[in-house]
Design an enzyme around this catalytic site. Structure first.
Site, PDB file in Angstrom:
ATOM      1  N   LYS A   1       0.857  -1.189   0.000  1.00 59.28           N
ATOM      2  CA  LYS A   1       0.000   0.000   0.000  1.00 59.28           C
ATOM      3  C   LYS A   1       0.893   1.238   0.000  1.00 59.28           C
ATOM      4  CE  LYS A   1      -4.310   1.173   2.364  1.00 59.28           C
ATOM      5  NZ  LYS A   1      -5.051   0.966   3.612  1.00 59.28           N
TER       6      LYS A   1
HETATM    7  C1  E4P Z   1      -8.220   2.189   3.473  1.00 63.42           C
HETATM    8  O1  E4P Z   1      -7.602   1.237   3.076  1.00 63.42           O
HETATM    9  C2  E4P Z   1      -8.112   2.760   4.821  1.00 63.42           C
HETATM   10  O2  E4P Z   1      -7.486   1.814   5.665  1.00 63.42           O
HETATM   11  C3  E4P Z   1      -9.426   3.063   5.455  1.00 63.42           C
HETATM   12  O3  E4P Z   1     -10.522   2.628   4.687  1.00 63.42           O
HETATM   13  C4  E4P Z   1      -9.543   4.416   6.036  1.00 63.42           C
HETATM   14  O4  E4P Z   1     -10.794   4.545   6.663  1.00 63.42           O
HETATM   15  P1  E4P Z   1     -11.123   5.700   7.691  1.00 63.42           P
HETATM   16  O5  E4P Z   1     -11.329   6.970   6.929  1.00 63.42           O
HETATM   17  O6  E4P Z   1     -12.400   5.253   8.351  1.00 63.42           O
HETATM   18  O7  E4P Z   1      -9.964   5.788   8.647  1.00 63.42           O
END
Ligand code: E4P
Length: 214
Positions: free
Chosen positions: A83
């Site tokens: 990522k």
């Molecule tokens: C995406 O991969 C992130 O880990 C995640 O969806 C972020 O979500 P949040 O905005 O609820 O922290």
């Protein structure tokens, strides 16, 4: 639409996996910190439970550092997806990862133009954060519609991974638009299952079943 769970909590991953709900897992540094576990140990535990793509995020912000971290992560297991943040150094690294056959999830996407550029770098997944857009009074799901339209216009194979999903409505809308994947926290996945009429109906059947003559 594939479903990933967005968490670093092993109990949640185990339960969602047992329910047959999930195709993969996404994590981020905030979720890993919240789990209280070392990153590598947590990844090993997740890999032992789920046989699907597991997103593991780098924390470097320069291309060399992202490449170093990402290659180490990719070596752990074939299911690891590196990522990478949607910044210029991140896209440089994604282009190289793509040439090396390393799967990537380009994260922190907030615009359609960013999504198009991530796809040009060869991203396997693009993660638009719909909930965080809603948080600033913008319609997050419009971004998913825009990216779907642009990717379809050009036959782009990068998969849209709707992220930062906060409600069952995000889930239903993502499916209607044709998002390839959605990632959501355990609580949202459980909300998807619940319907008060299911509970009321079941209770009535169970009550009536007691009246059946034997
Ligand atoms: C995406 O991969 C992130 O880990 C995640 O969806 C972020 O979500 P949040 O905005 O609820 O922290």
């Amino acid at each position: 639409m594939k479903i990933f769970i967005d968490t670093g909590e092993i109990n949640e991953i185990r339960e969602a996996n047992a329910l047959g709900l999930i195709d993969g897992v996404t994590t981020n540094p905030s979720l890993v910190a919240k789990s209280g576990k070392p990153f590598r140990a947590l990844l090993d535990e997740i890999l032992a439970i789920v046989d699907g793509p597991i997103s593991a995020e780098v924390i470097s912000t320069d291309c060399d550092g992202i490449l170093r971290e990402g290659r180490e992560l990719a070596k752990i297991h074939k299911n690891i997806v590196v990522k990478v943040p949607l910044i210029p150094e991140g896209l440089k690294a994604v282009k190289i990862f793509t040439a090396e056959g390393i799967a990537t999830n380009v994260t922190l996407c907030f615009s359609a133009s960013q999504a198009l550029l991530a796809a040009k770098a060869g991203a396997t997944y693009i993660s638009p954060f719909v909930g965080r857009l809603d948080d600033i009074s913008t319609e997050g799901m419009t971004l998913i519609e825009d990216i779907r339209c642009i990717y379809d216009n050009y036959g782009i194979e990068t998969q849209i991974l709707t992220a930062s999903a906060r409600s069952p409505m995000h889930f239903v809308q993502a499916a209607k638009i044709g998002s390839d994947v959605i990632t959501a926290p355990f609580g949202v996945l459980m909300q998807l299952l619940k319907h008060p009429l299911t509970d009321i109906g079941l209770q009535r059947f169970l009550d009536d079943a007691k009246k059946i003559k034997s």
